[in-house]
Design a protein around this motif. Sequence first.
Motif, mmCIF file in Angstrom:
data_model
loop_
_atom_site.group_PDB
_atom_site.id
_atom_site.type_symbol
_atom_site.label_atom_id
_atom_site.label_comp_id
_atom_site.label_asym_id
_atom_site.label_seq_id
_atom_site.Cartn_x
_atom_site.Cartn_y
_atom_site.Cartn_z
ATOM 1 N N ASP A 33 0.869 -1.161 0.000
ATOM 2 C CA ASP A 33 0.000 0.000 0.000
ATOM 3 C C ASP A 33 0.912 1.218 0.000
ATOM 4 O OD1 ASP A 33 -2.423 -1.336 2.401
ATOM 5 O OD2 ASP A 33 -2.139 -1.723 0.259
ATOM 6 N N GLY A 35 0.924 5.366 -0.082
ATOM 7 C CA GLY A 35 -0.026 6.456 0.049
ATOM 8 C C GLY A 35 0.530 7.707 0.694
ATOM 9 N N TYR A 37 -0.204 10.703 3.863
ATOM 10 C CA TYR A 37 -0.826 11.215 5.069
ATOM 11 C C TYR A 37 -0.447 12.681 5.181
ATOM 12 C CZ TYR A 37 -1.789 6.430 6.563
ATOM 13 O OH TYR A 37 -2.255 5.143 6.629
ATOM 14 N N GLU A 46 -3.213 12.474 9.532
ATOM 15 C CA GLU A 46 -4.404 11.832 9.010
ATOM 16 C C GLU A 46 -4.152 11.248 7.627
ATOM 17 O OE1 GLU A 46 -7.546 14.718 8.610
ATOM 18 O OE2 GLU A 46 -6.529 15.798 7.000
ATOM 19 N N PHE A 47 -4.917 10.226 7.323
ATOM 20 C CA PHE A 47 -4.841 9.569 6.029
ATOM 21 C C PHE A 47 -5.392 10.478 4.939
ATOM 22 C CE2 PHE A 47 -5.201 6.388 2.849
ATOM 23 C CZ PHE A 47 -6.454 6.521 2.269
ATOM 24 N N VAL A 50 -4.406 6.409 -0.870
ATOM 25 C CA VAL A 50 -3.531 5.255 -1.021
ATOM 26 C C VAL A 50 -3.800 4.570 -2.354
ATOM 27 C CG1 VAL A 50 -5.102 3.621 0.106
ATOM 28 C CG2 VAL A 50 -2.638 3.182 0.137
ATOM 29 N N ALA A 60 -9.477 9.859 1.492
ATOM 30 C CA ALA A 60 -10.210 10.435 2.609
ATOM 31 C C ALA A 60 -11.404 11.208 2.055
ATOM 32 C CB ALA A 60 -9.309 11.363 3.406
ATOM 33 N N ASN A 96 3.958 7.375 2.574
ATOM 34 C CA ASN A 96 4.026 6.168 3.382
ATOM 35 C C ASN A 96 3.970 4.941 2.492
ATOM 36 O OD1 ASN A 96 1.893 4.040 4.922
ATOM 37 N ND2 ASN A 96 3.717 4.613 6.049
ATOM 38 N N TRP A 108 8.377 5.774 5.928
ATOM 39 C CA TRP A 108 7.873 7.143 5.813
ATOM 40 C C TRP A 108 8.901 8.027 5.133
ATOM 41 C CZ3 TRP A 108 2.981 8.507 7.241
ATOM 42 C CH2 TRP A 108 2.273 7.621 8.059
#
Length: 118
Positions: A33, A35, A37, A46-47, A50, A60, A96, A108
Amino acid sequence: QVQLVESGGGLVQAGGSLRLSCAASGSKFRTYDWGWYRQAPGKQREFVAVITSSNLVRFADSVKGRFSISRDNAKNTMFLQMNSMNAEDTAVYYCNLKIYQPNTGNYWGQGTQVTVSS
């Protein structure tokens, strides 16, 4: 080990667009995955979005319809295209990468600042 390097952050006016990039180097990865944040001042991380190795994407609610995510497998780079930006998008954006195969890992990037002026 995998290293992630983000780029593309900066200052943009409300309603404008930015494209973030996340380049991966180091160990190969097969299922994952990948993505973004973000963390605004005084708030928790926060997300945002992804993309999986199976080409599934998820966003989101706050960015649906405005942001898109993609990757270039040949360049080992993932992108976040941000359109119709607003002040609430101001944050440090972190790339991420969660790897499941061949070896698990959670990586990260260093973060890139995105500021939207109203």
